[in-house]
Design an enzyme around this catalytic site. Structure first.
Site, PDB file in Angstrom:
ATOM      1  N   HIS A   1       1.452  -4.662   9.890  1.00  0.00           N
ATOM      2  CA  HIS A   1       0.466  -4.949   8.838  1.00  0.00           C
ATOM      3  C   HIS A   1      -0.838  -5.444   9.467  1.00  0.00           C
ATOM      4  CE1 HIS A   1       3.050  -4.197   5.514  1.00  0.00           C
ATOM      5  NE2 HIS A   1       3.828  -5.255   5.674  1.00  0.00           N
TER       6      HIS A   1
ATOM      7  N   SER B   1       0.826  -1.214   0.000  1.00  0.00           N
ATOM      8  CA  SER B   1       0.000   0.000   0.000  1.00  0.00           C
ATOM      9  C   SER B   1       0.858   1.261   0.000  1.00  0.00           C
ATOM     10  CB  SER B   1      -0.899   0.036   1.252  1.00  0.00           C
ATOM     11  OG  SER B   1      -1.734  -1.075   1.291  1.00  0.00           O
ATOM     12  N   GLY B   2       2.191   1.090   0.003  1.00  0.00           N
ATOM     13  CA  GLY B   2       3.074   2.246   0.098  1.00  0.00           C
ATOM     14  C   GLY B   2       3.779   2.322   1.441  1.00  0.00           C
ATOM     15  N   THR B   3       3.901   1.168   2.093  1.00  0.00           N
ATOM     16  CA  THR B   3       4.531   1.092   3.417  1.00  0.00           C
ATOM     17  C   THR B   3       5.975   1.614   3.392  1.00  0.00           C
ATOM     18  OG1 THR B   3       3.347  -1.004   3.549  1.00  0.00           O
ATOM     19  CG2 THR B   3       4.854  -0.497   5.357  1.00  0.00           C
ATOM     20  N   THR B   4       6.733   1.168   2.394  1.00  0.00           N
ATOM     21  CA  THR B   4       8.158   1.533   2.318  1.00  0.00           C
ATOM     22  C   THR B   4       8.301   3.056   2.209  1.00  0.00           C
ATOM     23  OG1 THR B   4       8.357  -0.473   0.995  1.00  0.00           O
ATOM     24  CG2 THR B   4      10.301   0.937   1.116  1.00  0.00           C
ATOM     25  N   TRP B   5       7.462   3.643   1.398  1.00  0.00           N
ATOM     26  CA  TRP B   5       7.484   5.099   1.204  1.00  0.00           C
ATOM     27  C   TRP B   5       7.103   5.811   2.501  1.00  0.00           C
ATOM     28  CZ3 TRP B   5       3.838   8.032  -2.708  1.00  0.00           C
ATOM     29  CH2 TRP B   5       4.367   9.281  -2.983  1.00  0.00           C
TER      30      TRP B   5
ATOM     31  N   LYS C   1       6.958   0.532  -9.949  1.00  0.00           N
ATOM     32  CA  LYS C   1       6.518   1.673 -10.760  1.00  0.00           C
ATOM     33  C   LYS C   1       6.119   2.873  -9.902  1.00  0.00           C
ATOM     34  CE  LYS C   1       4.794  -0.422 -14.990  1.00  0.00           C
ATOM     35  NZ  LYS C   1       3.599  -0.560 -15.852  1.00  0.00           N
ATOM     36  N   GLY C   2       5.438   2.581  -8.791  1.00  0.00           N
ATOM     37  CA  GLY C   2       5.025   3.657  -7.907  1.00  0.00           C
ATOM     38  C   GLY C   2       4.040   4.612  -8.549  1.00  0.00           C
TER      39      GLY C   2
ATOM     40  N   ARG D   1      -4.579   2.036  -0.150  1.00  0.00           N
ATOM     41  CA  ARG D   1      -4.330   2.207  -1.583  1.00  0.00           C
ATOM     42  C   ARG D   1      -5.448   1.549  -2.369  1.00  0.00           C
ATOM     43  NH1 ARG D   1       1.075  -0.011  -4.837  1.00  0.00           N
ATOM     44  NH2 ARG D   1       0.792   1.355  -6.634  1.00  0.00           N
TER      45      ARG D   1
END
Ligand code: A3P
Length: 324
Positions: free
Chosen positions: A135, A72-76, A291-292, A159
């Site tokens: 999570h 869902s964009g956790t790393t970001w 891709k992001g 997301r």
């Protein structure tokens, strides 16, 4: 999908009350239901231990917990939150910033996996305010975190589920996990049996908590972060009680953080090109950066499949005010 009536191994006295009898196998990966949510079999005991008092929220300077369904964009979010909260010790432009040496997952630990492998004592060593991630759904967190009586602040990111499931599918392929077709990933999301699912319940728990107490739970959407990353960073800083000063605004610190945490910048770091993350299963660092973008699902799914999943979610989220 194989739903068995009995667990493969009998539950211990410790887990008997919390682990239901249901179990699914998705291409060799065992998921077991813990209080209505599907969790990796290998994580279930740790998650239960965490919920039953293993994770003790810090009282005076509260913890900050980042929560999300995988992909869902956790790393970001980890990078943005870490860079924002650590900006006094580590100005974002500094050449030896931790995010230029470490993968974001090594800057912000995933509590679920630490409990799963019995390395949760590491959490005691983190400086306050602790920045951690999960999570798990809100109801599987320790009671005082779930009910809001602890000082823990939660930042949730969700997301578009169509993009998320496409991202899950790619991630599995890039890490040589047992082959799972896109159709199988899709069906597991639709029928609620994906990891940490049902996804609608996961999102709704945090959504409702955020509506009830916006000072405790900040609810973000990946697509909005993509559109306005700078605003997200300001929101995040304000939420954790570290708003940007006028001097910082004039010095463009927000833009520096956004740049440091951009997909391009993180992907180009040596550690993210070569490193491996070991969370029981090994994941390559580079597989976290693809891709992001919003809408990539259109390159993989028919509009009909997209509409079908949207209609399921529309139905499940009906009346909540949450749209994704
Ligand atoms: P895609 O596979 O759609 O590209 P998670 O961090 O929860 O595992 O989610 C991974 C998804 O977030 C991937 O999506 C990945 O490319 C995207 N992502 C990772 N870092 C990002 C960043 N800095 N900016 C935007 N998207 C990012």
């Amino acid at each position: 999908v194989d739903v068995e009536a009995t667990p493969a191994r009998p539950p211990t006295a410790h887990t008997a009350a919390a682990v239901s009898a249901a179990r699914v196998t998705l291409q060799g990966q065992q998921l077991v239901r813990v209080n209505g949510y599907w969790v990796f079999d290998s994580w279930a005991q740790g998650v239960i231990a965490m919920r039953r008092g293993g994770l003790v929220p810090r009282a005076t300077v509260g913890d900050v917990l980042l929560a999300s369904l995988p992909k869902s964009g956790t790393t970001w979010l980890k990078a943005l939150a870490f860079a924002t909260m650590a900006r006094r010790a580590w100005p974002p432009a500094s050449p030896d910033h931790p995010l230029r040496r470490l993968n974001p997952h090594d800057c912000v630990p995933l509590v679920d996996s630490l409990f799963a492998v019995g390395r949760d004592k590491l959490l005691d060593e983190l400086p306050s305010p602790r920045l951690m991630s999960t999570h798990m759904p809100l109801s599987l967190l320790p009671a005082t975190v779930a009910d809001g009586s602890s000082n823990t602040k939660i930042i949730y990111i969700c997301r578009d589920q169509k993009d998320r499931l496409v991202s899950v599918w790619h991630f599995r392929k890039r890490n040589d996990l047992p082959d799972l077709s896109l159709q199988e990933v899709y069906e597991s999301v639709c029928n609620g049996t994906c990891f940490a699912g049902p996804v609608w319940d996961h999102m709704l728990e945090y959504w409702r908590a955020s509506n009830a107490d916006p000072g405790r739970v900040l609810f973000l959407k990946y697509e909005e972060v993509l559109q306005h990353p700078g605003n997200t960073v300001r929101k995040l800083a304000h939420f954790v009680g570290q708003p940007f000063s006028n001097t910082e605004e004039e010095a463009d610190v927000v833009a520096e953080i956004v740049k440091l945490c951009s997909l391009e910048n993180l992907r180009s770091q040596k550690v993210n090109k070569e490193g491996i993350r070991d969370v029981i299963i090994k994941f390559s660092h580079d597989s976290y950066f693809r891709k992001g973008m919003a809408g990539d699902w259109r390159n993989h799914m028919t509009p009909e499949l997209g509409e079908h999943l949207d209609s399921i979610l529309c139905d499940k989220l009906d009346g909540s005010g949450l749209t994704i």
